[in-house]
Design a protein around this motif. Structure first.
Motif, short mmCIF file in Angstrom:
data_model
loop_
_atom_site.label_atom_id
_atom_site.label_comp_id
_atom_site.label_asym_id
_atom_site.label_seq_id
_atom_site.Cartn_x
_atom_site.Cartn_y
_atom_site.Cartn_z
N TYR A 220 0.46 -20.08 -6.67
CA TYR A 220 1.39 -19.72 -7.99
C TYR A 220 1.38 -18.14 -8.14
O TYR A 220 0.67 -17.57 -8.09
CB TYR A 220 1.01 -20.56 -9.20
N ASN A 221 2.59 -17.91 -8.79
CA ASN A 221 2.88 -16.41 -9.27
C ASN A 221 3.62 -16.61 -10.81
O ASN A 221 4.31 -17.52 -10.99
CB ASN A 221 3.63 -15.87 -8.59
N SER A 222 3.33 -15.91 -11.65
CA SER A 222 3.77 -15.81 -13.08
C SER A 222 4.69 -14.64 -13.43
O SER A 222 4.37 -13.43 -13.22
CB SER A 222 2.47 -15.94 -14.10
N VAL A 223 5.70 -14.90 -13.96
CA VAL A 223 6.71 -13.74 -14.48
C VAL A 223 7.25 -14.16 -15.95
O VAL A 223 7.03 -15.45 -16.35
CB VAL A 223 7.93 -13.85 -13.57
N SER A 224 7.62 -13.18 -16.57
CA SER A 224 8.27 -13.54 -18.05
C SER A 224 9.66 -13.92 -17.84
O SER A 224 10.19 -14.61 -18.62
CB SER A 224 8.21 -12.20 -18.79
N ASP A 225 10.24 -13.61 -16.76
CA ASP A 225 11.62 -14.02 -16.31
C ASP A 225 12.04 -13.91 -14.70
O ASP A 225 11.30 -13.10 -14.24
CB ASP A 225 12.80 -13.21 -17.05
N VAL A 226 12.70 -14.71 -14.30
CA VAL A 226 12.94 -14.63 -12.70
C VAL A 226 13.36 -13.34 -12.22
O VAL A 226 13.29 -13.09 -11.01
CB VAL A 226 13.69 -15.78 -12.09
N GLU A 273 6.18 -18.03 -21.45
CA GLU A 273 6.92 -17.71 -22.44
C GLU A 273 5.62 -17.72 -23.45
O GLU A 273 4.59 -18.66 -23.63
CB GLU A 273 7.90 -18.58 -23.04
N GLY A 274 5.73 -16.83 -24.62
CA GLY A 274 4.79 -16.61 -25.65
C GLY A 274 3.39 -16.00 -25.49
O GLY A 274 2.51 -16.25 -26.13
N PHE A 275 3.49 -15.49 -24.24
CA PHE A 275 2.21 -14.63 -23.73
C PHE A 275 2.27 -13.18 -24.01
O PHE A 275 3.31 -12.50 -23.55
CB PHE A 275 1.94 -14.86 -22.35
N ASP A 276 1.41 -12.54 -24.76
CA ASP A 276 1.38 -11.11 -24.86
C ASP A 276 0.58 -10.45 -23.76
O ASP A 276 -0.58 -10.54 -23.85
CB ASP A 276 0.60 -10.79 -26.27
#
Length: 321
Positions: A220-226, A273-276
């Motif tokens: 997995y990889n994480s982003v705020s938006d694609v 979403e919702g992560f600082d």
């Protein structure tokens, strides 16, 4: 989360901001001495399996060093495990990873000549692969083979790595012997990609489809938006699973009561979403800019802790049938 932020801020302080005007040489460079994995100082180990019902974790850490200068002022694109300072940097991550990965597991992590952040920042695939394959992965493979011969004793094991360490996991999967494959609980490719070329080269690499399938690869990889997908770590990728609900579709999952994690099935990344993420400062302008690369290991640490246990229990149950 606090632990993860402390770790990443430590990385930022160690690496510093990009040194404006530093000359990056892509030609000949100083290569540190070959690592002797018969030397106990080249390992970080934790004996966490007191019952004999767990497994081993072979963990490969991420990138900690900037380019530096070796003898005769020749640039070096690699960490040098013979240096106490370089081992100390890697040990920061190893210790904190072991806090949740060694809960009921024996934890083995080798110091290795990983390629530097400056090498990654070139975004030059040919240069990166040359440095990685020629030095860094040779160390990882030598360490893993030593682990199998001297430490494993026929036990089930988990492969895990973060960022550059995750790239090493993908390469290890390609060279596992059939006997080793039979004992692999799962492989965790955290914050890196599994490409179509990887799966074409090795049919053993198949994505996890749930929380307790075994012999699979968790990626997995994480982003705020694609729009913030970073190809250097995320693309092209053939698999992704949500480590909060362990689904491969777009059903969202709630993490820590306020963070929503949703898998984007087409782009194969997690949209968070919702992560600082402000603690995860930009790395030389190419990571942690709209993505959450620095948070991959720590944001989901409790999910990973429980999943290691669940998959290992499932693996042992299947062996007993």
């Amino acid at each position: 989360m606090k632990t993860g932020r402390i770790l990443f801020l430590g990385v930022v302080l160690l690496l510093g901001a990009a040194v404006r005007g530093q000359r990056l040489v892509r030609g000949d460079s100083y290569v540190p001495p070959v690592v002797d994995y018969g030397d106990a100082e080249m390992w970080f180990r934790v004996r966490g399996d007191s019952t004999g019902l767990g497994a081993d974790v072979f963990y490969i850490p991420s990138t900690w060093e900037r380019d530096w200068y070796g003898p005769d002022s020749v640039v070096c694109h690699y960490a040098d495990p013979s240096q106490v300072r370089h081992r100390g940097h890697m040990r920061i991550e190893m210790r904190r990873a072991a806090r949740f990965m060694a809960d009921g597991f024996n934890f083995y992590s080798p110091y290795y000549r990983h390629i530097t952040l400056d090498t990654w920042a070139t975004l030059d695939d040919v240069f990166i692969e040359g440095c990685f394959g020629g030095v860094a992965f040779r160390d990882v493979r030598a360490a893993f083979e030593r682990y199998l011969r001297e430490f494993n004793g026929g036990r089930p094991f988990i492969l895990a790595g973060f960022s550059q360490g995750a790239k090493s996991v993908v390469e290890l999967l390609k060279v596992l012997s059939p006997e080793a494959r039979s004992r692999m609980v799962a492989a965790y490719v955290i914050g890196y990609k599994v490409t179509p070329a990887d799966t074409a080269q090795c049919g053993f690499i198949r994505g996890a489809e749930g929380a307790d399938d075994t012999g699979v690869t968790v990626c997995y990889n994480s982003v705020s938006d694609v729009r913030f997908i970073k190809p250097i770590v995320c693309e092209p990728c053939v698999m992704c699973i949500n480590p909060v609900n362990w689904r491969t579709d777009g059903v969202p999952a709630l993490l820590q009561d306020s963070i929503t994690v949703t898998l984007h099935p087409d782009r194969r990344v997690l949209v968070v979403e919702g992560f600082d993420g402000s603690a995860y400062r930009p790395i030389m302008g190419f990571l942690n800019v709209g993505d959450y690369h620095g948070a991959e290991l720590w944001l989901y640490s409790e999910c990973l802790r429980e999943n290691f246990k669940r998959r290992t229990a499932a693996f042992r149950e299947r062996l007993s049938r």
